[in-house]
Design a protein around this motif. Structure first.
Motif, mmCIF file in Angstrom:
data_model
loop_
_atom_site.group_PDB
_atom_site.id
_atom_site.type_symbol
_atom_site.label_atom_id
_atom_site.label_comp_id
_atom_site.label_asym_id
_atom_site.label_seq_id
_atom_site.Cartn_x
_atom_site.Cartn_y
_atom_site.Cartn_z
ATOM 1 N N SER A 1 3.299 -32.245 34.416
ATOM 2 C CA SER A 1 2.020 -31.860 33.829
ATOM 3 C C SER A 1 1.127 -33.060 33.574
ATOM 4 O O SER A 1 -0.061 -33.048 33.921
ATOM 5 C CB SER A 1 2.252 -31.078 32.537
ATOM 6 O OG SER A 1 3.048 -31.835 31.637
ATOM 7 N N ILE B 1 3.922 -19.269 32.622
ATOM 8 C CA ILE B 1 4.420 -20.571 32.169
ATOM 9 C C ILE B 1 4.482 -20.497 30.647
ATOM 10 O O ILE B 1 3.454 -20.581 29.977
ATOM 11 C CB ILE B 1 3.512 -21.739 32.594
ATOM 12 C CG1 ILE B 1 3.199 -21.691 34.090
ATOM 13 C CG2 ILE B 1 4.170 -23.061 32.222
ATOM 14 C CD1 ILE B 1 2.197 -22.747 34.538
ATOM 15 N N HIS C 1 6.424 -22.096 27.307
ATOM 16 C CA HIS C 1 7.275 -23.154 26.779
ATOM 17 C C HIS C 1 7.782 -22.793 25.384
ATOM 18 O O HIS C 1 7.135 -22.030 24.660
ATOM 19 C CB HIS C 1 6.496 -24.470 26.687
ATOM 20 C CG HIS C 1 5.913 -24.921 27.989
ATOM 21 N ND1 HIS C 1 6.687 -25.210 29.087
ATOM 22 C CD2 HIS C 1 4.615 -25.141 28.372
ATOM 23 C CE1 HIS C 1 5.902 -25.594 30.086
ATOM 24 N NE2 HIS C 1 4.649 -25.552 29.679
ATOM 25 N N SER D 1 0.824 -22.314 28.318
ATOM 26 C CA SER D 1 0.634 -23.622 28.930
ATOM 27 C C SER D 1 -0.785 -24.144 28.725
ATOM 28 O O SER D 1 -1.756 -23.378 28.742
ATOM 29 C CB SER D 1 0.917 -23.544 30.437
ATOM 30 O OG SER D 1 0.537 -24.725 31.089
#
Length: 392
Positions: A16, A214, A216, A297
């Motif tokens: 990233s 995405i 996390h 994300s």
């Protein structure tokens, strides 16, 4: 090494932030007055997260050191133990390489370990993405602010981020508000045919709409990471849309997320496709053709507006972070997520609104400005010896 050659060392720990620094690296690589090297650490060196150091090698940058610091645990202690290991490796690398300037991006552990180590060694250090604000309780926020206090140069992505740094007592001459260089490649990246995008080709869904996930973990909510991603996946399952899922980052709670996304990919192989990491070209084009991005994300905040992509942000991560208007925030609630996905995928008026938004984080012309500053800024005692602007 000739005296007029500036030795610049970039440190990267994850795909990233490597994508953020890449356009700057590409430009610095072309300069005759710069000797550029990278230190690679963190998830880049892990097979579990796709061993993305291979992408760096493919890009042709010289790697000065590989620092292995990921600890094989899903507990919170793993990240802080890893930071300690990283600091030790960085200190030895900096002493050996003797860089004139060190550069790091963001709010992961590399940001605090790099800026602190360089500051203690009186090496000028530049930090990208300081001053950002997200009221989500994530440790990354504290890391970001602490890194800014150690750093000697700041490259902010928004005017309000520069103002935050001034409020933190950073001197004005240190701050350059030049936008996010990741958008240089994101906006100008070559187009691929939809059927040629690697995961699309493997999943064989050329003529169907799809979403990308995405999501996390958050350290303060790590015990709930598995149930949180399950809520997201169940909402997507009910929509019936095909779904590409990217692996999470390496924070505590990621093991539970990985277990759950693998479970869904195995049980529902016709709907869910799982990948560990993609190269920049495939990743950007996967998002270009997607109906929406789901999860938490920063890509949804910073990059998605440049391609008119709707985003469903699930949970507390990224809350109250400045965005262009392309983000629908939901709690960890299946019906809320389901409704937000349907709106993002089918509401013509909303989708047209998102497509005409202007990305406040940059217009694709930031990297050259940042590279010019890194190559020419005076690396003198005034820069290294920090003062605080506010007085009691």
């Amino acid at each position: 090494m000739e005296e007029n050659i500036r030795k610049i060392l970039f440190v990267t720990g994850a795909r990233s932030e490597y994508d953020i620094m890449y356009p700057v690296l590409e430009l610095l690589q072309q300069r005759r007055d710069v000797a550029l090297k990278l230190v690679v650490t963190g998830a880049h060196l892990s097979d579990l997260y796709g061993k993305t150091v291979r992408n760096i090698e493919k890009d042709g940058f010289e790697i000065a050191d590989r620092i292995y610091n990921l600890i094989g645990t899903d507990d919170k202690v793993g990240r802080i133990v890893g930071i300690g290991t990283q600091i030790n490796g960085l200190a030895q690398c900096f002493i050996r390489e003797k860089p004139d300037l060190v550069v790091v991006v963001g709010d992961r552990e590399e940001a605090i370990s790099v800026t602190m180590t360089a500051a203690y060694l009186s090496i000028p250090v530049a930090h990208l993405a300081g001053g950002d604000v997200a009221n989500d309780g994530n440790i990354d926020n504290a890391v970001r602010y602490a890194a800014s206090k150690f750093a000697h140069l700041h490259f902010t992505f928004l005017h309000k981020h520069a103002e935050v740094l001034r409020l933190l007592g950073e001197e004005d001459f240190r701050i350059y508000n030049l936008g996010n260089p990741a958008l240089d490649k994101f906006v100008n990246c070559d187009w691929m045919k939809k059927e040629d995008i690697l995961p699309v080709k493997e999943f064989n869904i050329t003529n169907e709409p799809y979403v990308v996930v995405i999501q996390h973990p958050i350290i303060s909510e790590s015990a709930d990471a598995g149930s949180q991603i399950e809520v997201t996946l169940e909402a997507i399952r009910e929509t019936g849309y095909k779904c590409f899922i990217n692996y999470p980052n390496s924070d505590a709670g990621n093991f539970a997320i990985i277990e759950k996304i693998n479970e869904y990919a195995n049980i529902f192989p016709d709907q869910f496709y799982l990948f560990r990491n993609l190269d920049r070209l495939n990743y950007i084009n996967l998002l270009r053709y997607a109906g929406c991005l789901i999860g938490n994300s920063s890509s949804g905040i910073i990059e998605a507006p440049s391609i008119g992509l709707p985003v469903v942000n699930v949970g507390t991560r990224q809350r109250e972070r400045f965005n262009a208007g392309n983000v629908i925030y939901t709690d960890y609630n299946k019906s809320e997520i389901y409704k937000a996905i349907v709106t993002s995928m089918t509401d013509v008026e909303y989708r047209n609104y998102v497509k005409q938004l202007v990305n406040p984080y940059g217009d694709g012309n930031s990297a050259q400005k940042i590279a010019d500053v890194l190559s020419t800024v005076n690396l003198d005692d005034k820069l290294v010896y920090k003062n605080i602007t506010y007085k009691l």
